[in-house]
Design an enzyme around this catalytic site. Sequence first.
Site, PDB file in Angstrom:
ATOM      1  N   ARG A 111       0.835  -1.207   0.000  1.00  0.00           N
ATOM      2  CA  ARG A 111       0.000   0.000   0.000  1.00  0.00           C
ATOM      3  C   ARG A 111       0.870   1.257   0.000  1.00  0.00           C
ATOM      4  NH1 ARG A 111      -5.051  -1.966   0.363  1.00  0.00           N
ATOM      5  NH2 ARG A 111      -5.224  -3.924   1.510  1.00  0.00           N
ATOM      6  N   ASP A 112       0.435   2.232  -0.804  1.00  0.00           N
ATOM      7  CA  ASP A 112       1.148   3.510  -0.886  1.00  0.00           C
ATOM      8  C   ASP A 112       1.058   4.221   0.468  1.00  0.00           C
ATOM      9  OD1 ASP A 112       1.915   5.537  -3.533  1.00  0.00           O
ATOM     10  OD2 ASP A 112       1.615   6.444  -1.554  1.00  0.00           O
ATOM     11  N   ILE A 113       2.155   4.812   0.882  1.00  0.00           N
ATOM     12  CA  ILE A 113       2.221   5.495   2.177  1.00  0.00           C
ATOM     13  C   ILE A 113       1.373   6.776   2.172  1.00  0.00           C
ATOM     14  CG2 ILE A 113       4.203   7.049   1.816  1.00  0.00           C
ATOM     15  CD1 ILE A 113       5.374   5.866   4.435  1.00  0.00           C
ATOM     16  N   ASN A 140       4.235   6.734 -13.499  1.00  0.00           N
ATOM     17  CA  ASN A 140       4.804   8.068 -13.657  1.00  0.00           C
ATOM     18  C   ASN A 140       6.236   7.896 -14.138  1.00  0.00           C
ATOM     19  OD1 ASN A 140       2.492   9.379 -12.687  1.00  0.00           O
ATOM     20  ND2 ASN A 140       3.130   9.062 -10.571  1.00  0.00           N
ATOM     21  N   GLU A 169       8.755  10.135  -8.370  1.00  0.00           N
ATOM     22  CA  GLU A 169       9.558  10.468  -7.188  1.00  0.00           C
ATOM     23  C   GLU A 169      10.543   9.368  -6.839  1.00  0.00           C
ATOM     24  OE1 GLU A 169       6.748  11.193  -4.095  1.00  0.00           O
ATOM     25  OE2 GLU A 169       5.998  13.026  -5.028  1.00  0.00           O
ATOM     26  N   HIS A 182       7.439   1.332 -10.761  1.00  0.00           N
ATOM     27  CA  HIS A 182       6.254   0.943  -9.986  1.00  0.00           C
ATOM     28  C   HIS A 182       5.002   1.323 -10.740  1.00  0.00           C
ATOM     29  CE1 HIS A 182       7.621   4.941  -8.704  1.00  0.00           C
ATOM     30  NE2 HIS A 182       6.335   5.247  -8.536  1.00  0.00           N
ATOM     31  N   MET A 183       4.003   0.473 -10.609  1.00  0.00           N
ATOM     32  CA  MET A 183       2.692   0.731 -11.207  1.00  0.00           C
ATOM     33  C   MET A 183       1.734   1.035 -10.062  1.00  0.00           C
ATOM     34  SD  MET A 183       0.725  -1.692 -13.912  1.00  0.00           S
ATOM     35  CE  MET A 183       0.402  -3.014 -12.776  1.00  0.00           C
TER      36      MET A 183
HETATM   37  P1  DGP Z   1       5.839   8.228  -7.996  1.00  0.00           P
HETATM   38  O1  DGP Z   1       5.505   9.664  -7.819  1.00  0.00           O
HETATM   39  O2  DGP Z   1       5.109   7.589  -9.163  1.00  0.00           O
HETATM   40  O3  DGP Z   1       7.328   7.970  -8.011  1.00  0.00           O
HETATM   41  O4  DGP Z   1       5.228   7.504  -6.705  1.00  0.00           O
HETATM   42  C1  DGP Z   1       5.954   7.125  -5.603  1.00  0.00           C
HETATM   43  C2  DGP Z   1       4.953   6.703  -4.562  1.00  0.00           C
HETATM   44  O5  DGP Z   1       5.639   5.983  -3.559  1.00  0.00           O
HETATM   45  C3  DGP Z   1       4.233   7.841  -3.876  1.00  0.00           C
HETATM   46  O6  DGP Z   1       2.837   7.753  -4.165  1.00  0.00           O
HETATM   47  C4  DGP Z   1       4.490   7.636  -2.392  1.00  0.00           C
HETATM   48  C5  DGP Z   1       5.027   6.238  -2.331  1.00  0.00           C
HETATM   49  N1  DGP Z   1       6.061   6.045  -1.325  1.00  0.00           N
HETATM   50  C6  DGP Z   1       7.214   6.760  -1.200  1.00  0.00           C
HETATM   51  N2  DGP Z   1       7.941   6.288  -0.172  1.00  0.00           N
HETATM   52  C7  DGP Z   1       7.230   5.240   0.337  1.00  0.00           C
HETATM   53  C8  DGP Z   1       7.481   4.349   1.423  1.00  0.00           C
HETATM   54  O7  DGP Z   1       8.482   4.397   2.117  1.00  0.00           O
HETATM   55  N3  DGP Z   1       6.521   3.404   1.665  1.00  0.00           N
HETATM   56  C9  DGP Z   1       5.389   3.299   0.897  1.00  0.00           C
HETATM   57  N4  DGP Z   1       4.520   2.346   1.230  1.00  0.00           N
HETATM   58  N5  DGP Z   1       5.142   4.134  -0.131  1.00  0.00           N
HETATM   59  C10 DGP Z   1       6.049   5.087  -0.388  1.00  0.00           C
END
Ligand code: DGP
Length: 115
Positions: A29-31, A88, A96, A101-102
């Site tokens: 899950r996205d943070i 992205n 970022e 990642h998808m």
């Molecule tokens: P992007 O902008 O496409 O590179 O998305 C990166 C995503 O990764 C962003 O939605 C937040 C997520 N993210 C960043 N650091 C972490 C982390 O440490 N844990 C989790 N679960 N998600 C993270």
Amino acid sequence: MGNTIFSKIINREIPADIVYENENILAFRDINPQAPVHILIIPKIEIPTVRDINGKEHGPLLGEMIDVANELAKKEGISENGFRLVFNCGKHGGQEVYHLHMHLLGGRQMKWPPG
Ligand code: DGP
């Protein structure tokens, strides 16, 4: 091995809410969720961006990532109403983390065009 935060998640050096894993792929899950369901599906091998994908070499892996997205969408109850899959890429794409990642996003009506 591994320079990004996602490598650390793969290696269990930092915690994540992992929802799927097999030998090639990890999903968690996205943070910072942007929808009721927001899961990141990543390959375990390091591919920085979509720019580094070669269809011939990575096609099966990408197909597997979509299979995982479909499976998780069903499991999360968002398959029938639909969902969004996003890669992205680079600065203008808003990337970022430079480990491919998808994003699987669902559980609400998505808008178009995206911001
Ligand atoms: P992007 O902008 O496409 O590179 O998305 C990166 C995503 O990764 C962003 O939605 C937040 C997520 N993210 C960043 N650091 C972490 C982390 O440490 N844990 C989790 N679960 N998600 C993270």
